[in-house]
Design a protein around this motif. Structure first.
Motif, PDB file in Angstrom:
ATOM      1  N   SER A   1      22.402   1.604  11.666  1.00  0.00           N
ATOM      2  CA  SER A   1      23.010   1.065  12.877  1.00  0.00           C
ATOM      3  C   SER A   1      21.943   0.813  13.923  1.00  0.00           C
ATOM      4  O   SER A   1      20.919   1.492  13.961  1.00  0.00           O
ATOM      5  CB  SER A   1      24.036   2.058  13.438  1.00  0.00           C
TER       6      SER A   1
ATOM      7  N   GLN B   1      25.909  -5.083  21.846  1.00  0.00           N
ATOM      8  CA  GLN B   1      26.893  -4.470  20.952  1.00  0.00           C
ATOM      9  C   GLN B   1      26.204  -3.636  19.872  1.00  0.00           C
ATOM     10  O   GLN B   1      25.073  -3.899  19.485  1.00  0.00           O
ATOM     11  CB  GLN B   1      27.746  -5.538  20.281  1.00  0.00           C
TER      12      GLN B   1
ATOM     13  N   ARG C   1      25.642  -2.688  16.167  1.00  0.00           N
ATOM     14  CA  ARG C   1      25.706  -3.405  14.900  1.00  0.00           C
ATOM     15  C   ARG C   1      25.414  -2.415  13.769  1.00  0.00           C
ATOM     16  O   ARG C   1      24.743  -1.412  13.998  1.00  0.00           O
ATOM     17  CB  ARG C   1      24.681  -4.541  14.863  1.00  0.00           C
TER      18      ARG C   1
ATOM     19  N   ASP D   1      22.343  -4.359  19.334  1.00  0.00           N
ATOM     20  CA  ASP D   1      21.900  -5.750  19.398  1.00  0.00           C
ATOM     21  C   ASP D   1      21.366  -6.021  20.798  1.00  0.00           C
ATOM     22  O   ASP D   1      22.100  -5.898  21.785  1.00  0.00           O
ATOM     23  CB  ASP D   1      23.067  -6.677  19.070  1.00  0.00           C
TER      24      ASP D   1
ATOM     25  N   ARG E   1      24.900  -2.174   9.154  1.00  0.00           N
ATOM     26  CA  ARG E   1      24.751  -2.871   7.879  1.00  0.00           C
ATOM     27  C   ARG E   1      24.680  -1.825   6.775  1.00  0.00           C
ATOM     28  O   ARG E   1      24.046  -0.795   6.929  1.00  0.00           O
ATOM     29  CB  ARG E   1      23.467  -3.685   7.919  1.00  0.00           C
TER      30      ARG E   1
END
Length: 160
Positions: A85, A93, A95, A88, A97
């Motif tokens: 994590s 925010q 983000r 951004d 993946r």
């Protein structure tokens, strides 16, 4: 209970792998594998879908992948799923993946120099183009199921 994560992915690399060095001096390689799937929908129609799986390989495995793998190359990887994590900077925010952290990999498919598939795992790279099996089989040709004589197919021997 202690958790467990293992992923095995086979597909084609979507773009040339990106190799970089972290601020601490570690080598890391990022790439994405496209995994194609065919299935029949509820109406019986053939459907195709593709998933794009992000992968990351550290150290020697990453260096080997960056050196030999190009866009379109067939690759089988195994490793663990890991979520990272970050914030951004453009939008502020959070983000995240999920990606496969590669432990082992194998080159799959043929190449233009007549070489065979090879693999990496357990701390050493195994690359062989001189085995008798690789000289007998042209790995660049796909096997078409319709070309296999029906009397040579024994469904009882398929391991699934």
């Amino acid at each position: 209970m202690r958790g467990f994560s293992k992923a095995i992915i086979a597909g084609n690399v979507t773009r040339d792998p990106e190799m970089r060095t972290t601020t601490s001096g570690s080598q890391v390689c990022n790439f994405t594998i496209a995994v194609n799937r065919s299935y029949r929908d509820s109406s019986g129609n053939q459907q195709d879908s593709v998933s794009f799986i992000d992968c990351i390989a550290w150290g020697k495995p990453g260096e080997t992948i960056a050196q030999y793998v190009r866009k379109g190359s067939g690759l089988l990887v195994s490793g663990r799923l890991e979520q990272r994590s970050w914030d951004d900077k453009n939008t502020g925010q959070k983000r995240s993946r999920v990606e496969v952290v590669v432990d082992d990999f194998s080159f799959v498919g043929g190449n233009n120099d007549g070489g065979s598939a090879s693999s990496y795992g357990g701390g050493s790279s195994k690359r062989s183009n001189s085995s008798a099996a690789s000289n007998d089989v042209d790995m660049s040709d796909d096997i078409v199921p319709d070309d296999v004589p029906e009397d040579q197919i024994n469904l009882d021997e398929i391991p699934f």
